[in-house]
Design a protein around this motif. Sequence first.
Motif, PDB file in Angstrom:
ATOM      1  N   ASN A  78       0.808  -1.235   0.000  1.00 43.83           N
ATOM      2  CA  ASN A  78       0.000   0.000   0.000  1.00 43.83           C
ATOM      3  C   ASN A  78       0.832   1.272   0.000  1.00 43.83           C
ATOM      4  O   ASN A  78       0.318   2.338   0.339  1.00 43.83           O
ATOM      5  CB  ASN A  78      -0.936   0.028   1.224  1.00 43.83           C
ATOM      6  CG  ASN A  78      -1.814  -1.201   1.322  1.00 43.83           C
ATOM      7  OD1 ASN A  78      -2.391  -1.631   0.328  1.00 43.83           O
ATOM      8  ND2 ASN A  78      -1.904  -1.775   2.500  1.00 43.83           N
ATOM      9  N   LEU A 281      -2.206  -1.871  12.093  1.00 41.64           N
ATOM     10  CA  LEU A 281      -1.928  -1.678  10.673  1.00 41.64           C
ATOM     11  C   LEU A 281      -0.885  -2.692  10.221  1.00 41.64           C
ATOM     12  O   LEU A 281      -0.249  -3.363  11.026  1.00 41.64           O
ATOM     13  CB  LEU A 281      -1.424  -0.250  10.423  1.00 41.64           C
ATOM     14  CG  LEU A 281      -2.315   0.884  10.935  1.00 41.64           C
ATOM     15  CD1 LEU A 281      -1.720   2.231  10.554  1.00 41.64           C
ATOM     16  CD2 LEU A 281      -3.731   0.749  10.380  1.00 41.64           C
ATOM     17  N   HIS A 282      -0.709  -2.791   8.901  1.00 38.13           N
ATOM     18  CA  HIS A 282       0.240  -3.745   8.351  1.00 38.13           C
ATOM     19  C   HIS A 282       1.667  -3.262   8.606  1.00 38.13           C
ATOM     20  O   HIS A 282       2.046  -2.175   8.164  1.00 38.13           O
ATOM     21  CB  HIS A 282       0.022  -3.917   6.845  1.00 38.13           C
ATOM     22  CG  HIS A 282      -1.388  -4.256   6.483  1.00 38.13           C
ATOM     23  ND1 HIS A 282      -2.012  -5.406   6.933  1.00 38.13           N
ATOM     24  CD2 HIS A 282      -2.300  -3.613   5.717  1.00 38.13           C
ATOM     25  CE1 HIS A 282      -3.248  -5.445   6.459  1.00 38.13           C
ATOM     26  NE2 HIS A 282      -3.448  -4.360   5.722  1.00 38.13           N
ATOM     27  N   THR A 285       3.678  -2.149   5.714  1.00 33.92           N
ATOM     28  CA  THR A 285       3.344  -0.821   5.189  1.00 33.92           C
ATOM     29  C   THR A 285       3.910   0.283   6.062  1.00 33.92           C
ATOM     30  O   THR A 285       4.643   1.154   5.605  1.00 33.92           O
ATOM     31  CB  THR A 285       1.818  -0.667   5.079  1.00 33.92           C
ATOM     32  OG1 THR A 285       1.307  -1.644   4.163  1.00 33.92           O
ATOM     33  CG2 THR A 285       1.451   0.732   4.577  1.00 33.92           C
ATOM     34  N   TYR A 286       3.565   0.279   7.349  1.00 30.66           N
ATOM     35  CA  TYR A 286       3.943   1.427   8.183  1.00 30.66           C
ATOM     36  C   TYR A 286       5.437   1.487   8.473  1.00 30.66           C
ATOM     37  O   TYR A 286       5.975   2.559   8.761  1.00 30.66           O
ATOM     38  CB  TYR A 286       3.125   1.490   9.470  1.00 30.66           C
ATOM     39  CG  TYR A 286       3.408   0.453  10.533  1.00 30.66           C
ATOM     40  CD1 TYR A 286       4.574   0.501  11.307  1.00 30.66           C
ATOM     41  CD2 TYR A 286       2.478  -0.552  10.845  1.00 30.66           C
ATOM     42  CE1 TYR A 286       4.815  -0.427  12.311  1.00 30.66           C
ATOM     43  CE2 TYR A 286       2.713  -1.484  11.842  1.00 30.66           C
ATOM     44  CZ  TYR A 286       3.882  -1.415  12.564  1.00 30.66           C
ATOM     45  OH  TYR A 286       4.123  -2.336  13.557  1.00 30.66           O
ATOM     46  N   THR A 394      -1.493   6.756   6.464  1.00 30.12           N
ATOM     47  CA  THR A 394      -1.115   5.340   6.442  1.00 30.12           C
ATOM     48  C   THR A 394      -2.296   4.466   6.847  1.00 30.12           C
ATOM     49  O   THR A 394      -2.594   3.457   6.198  1.00 30.12           O
ATOM     50  CB  THR A 394       0.077   5.085   7.396  1.00 30.12           C
ATOM     51  OG1 THR A 394       1.213   5.794   6.924  1.00 30.12           O
ATOM     52  CG2 THR A 394       0.416   3.603   7.464  1.00 30.12           C
ATOM     53  N   CYS A 398      -4.359   1.727   4.482  1.00 31.44           N
ATOM     54  CA  CYS A 398      -4.464   0.333   4.913  1.00 31.44           C
ATOM     55  C   CYS A 398      -5.921  -0.105   5.010  1.00 31.44           C
ATOM     56  O   CYS A 398      -6.290  -1.210   4.578  1.00 31.44           O
ATOM     57  CB  CYS A 398      -3.772   0.138   6.263  1.00 31.44           C
ATOM     58  SG  CYS A 398      -1.970   0.189   6.184  1.00 31.44           S
ATOM     59  N   ASP A 402      -7.840  -2.987   2.821  1.00 36.34           N
ATOM     60  CA  ASP A 402      -8.532  -4.103   3.445  1.00 36.34           C
ATOM     61  C   ASP A 402      -9.980  -4.192   2.986  1.00 36.34           C
ATOM     62  O   ASP A 402     -10.515  -5.292   2.763  1.00 36.34           O
ATOM     63  CB  ASP A 402      -8.473  -3.979   4.962  1.00 36.34           C
ATOM     64  CG  ASP A 402      -7.070  -4.163   5.502  1.00 36.34           C
ATOM     65  OD1 ASP A 402      -6.230  -4.742   4.792  1.00 36.34           O
ATOM     66  OD2 ASP A 402      -6.801  -3.723   6.653  1.00 36.34           O
TER      67      ASP A 402
END
Length: 406
Positions: A78, A281-282, A285-286, A394, A398, A402
């Motif tokens: 993402n 969160l993933h 990603t973060y 962010t 995410c 999802d």
Amino acid sequence: MSKKSNVLAKIASGSLVLQILVGIVAGILLAVFSETTALQVAFLGSLFVGALKAIAPILVFVLVASSIANQKIGAQSNIRPIISLYLVGTFAAALTAVVMSFAFPTALTLVTEAQGTNPPQGIGEVLNTLLFKMVDNPVNALVTGNYIGILVWAAGLGFALHNASDSTKQVLHDVSHGVTFMVKFVIRLAPIGIFGLVANTIAQTGFEALAGYAQLLAVLLGSMLFIALVVNPLIVFLKIGRNPYPLVLTCLRESGVTAFFTRSSAANIPVNMALCERLELHEDTYSVSIPLGATINMGGAAITITVLTLAAAHTIGIQVDMLTALLLSIVASISACGASGVAGGSLLLIPLACSLFGISNDVAMQVVAVGFIIGVVQDSAETALNSSTDVIFTAAACEAADTNME
């Protein structure tokens, strides 16, 4: 002994935000009633910020490398939509600053000069600096907190280890969790650190110097509040299609408050990563988007550059049309994205923006000096907006990803 342990356990498990608020109030009271003592406890704030700045580069390097090395084939990171949100948010901030500056034109008293400053001579110099930051020596990048360089080297190591043995990947994963644990410990010390920062700030400035620049501060803070409470929520709503305010207010409370007092996006990276973890969160990603946001997501900087540049134009009687103001917004947005690559941050990019109107460098540097005078509030609010927006965008990306997968 057991009673002391129970008290410490309750403090450790208590609301961090509430404890920070207590630290803020205690710092204000100490500065009001005992300026000498307030200056003596300033080292607590310096220790806290120093600890955050020390752990942040290691955290970013290890997390990014671990996330990429352990990422499953075909997994969504993402990052692309987050970068789009960063750029849109920064440009929207610059446009908002233009509108606010037109609505409330501000004239400055230019009587001082900034000392020891070397502003960039053009956007090309800003971008050139960023490019060379990317190929910085990895050890030097870690030592100096060059997050562009850290991201590049961490990503390279992550990709190189993507096909490594499972045991190697597990070691990297375990190291990342160990560093994360250390970060959580440092963050729990935030109330003490912020107590020292607040006491020192009020004891040293007393905010008297800000009175003469009340309107300028009002335009700056008004623009930042409008972005934080209106524009960012609107962008998030368009992205996720639901009420954005629970997310926005959570990020402002748990990221923005800390960033306001540390006045450092880099120091707030560990705080933001811990918040992303709590928001579930993933990590893939973060671990990339948060340090990247601390480098290029600079809505607050775009506001500062735009407002102070238009204040300089108004002060010397330059009429600015909408087309030129739009061009200023673009320049401010691009310059803001490179602010972290220039010593002095957003204030030293003001002469670059002033050059659009033919404003001399001498005048522009006096405006920079004004920026340093109000910096105790301006820089704090700017950092709070920038840092909290990193988590907001962010989280929005995410959640949108999802939702699309369901």
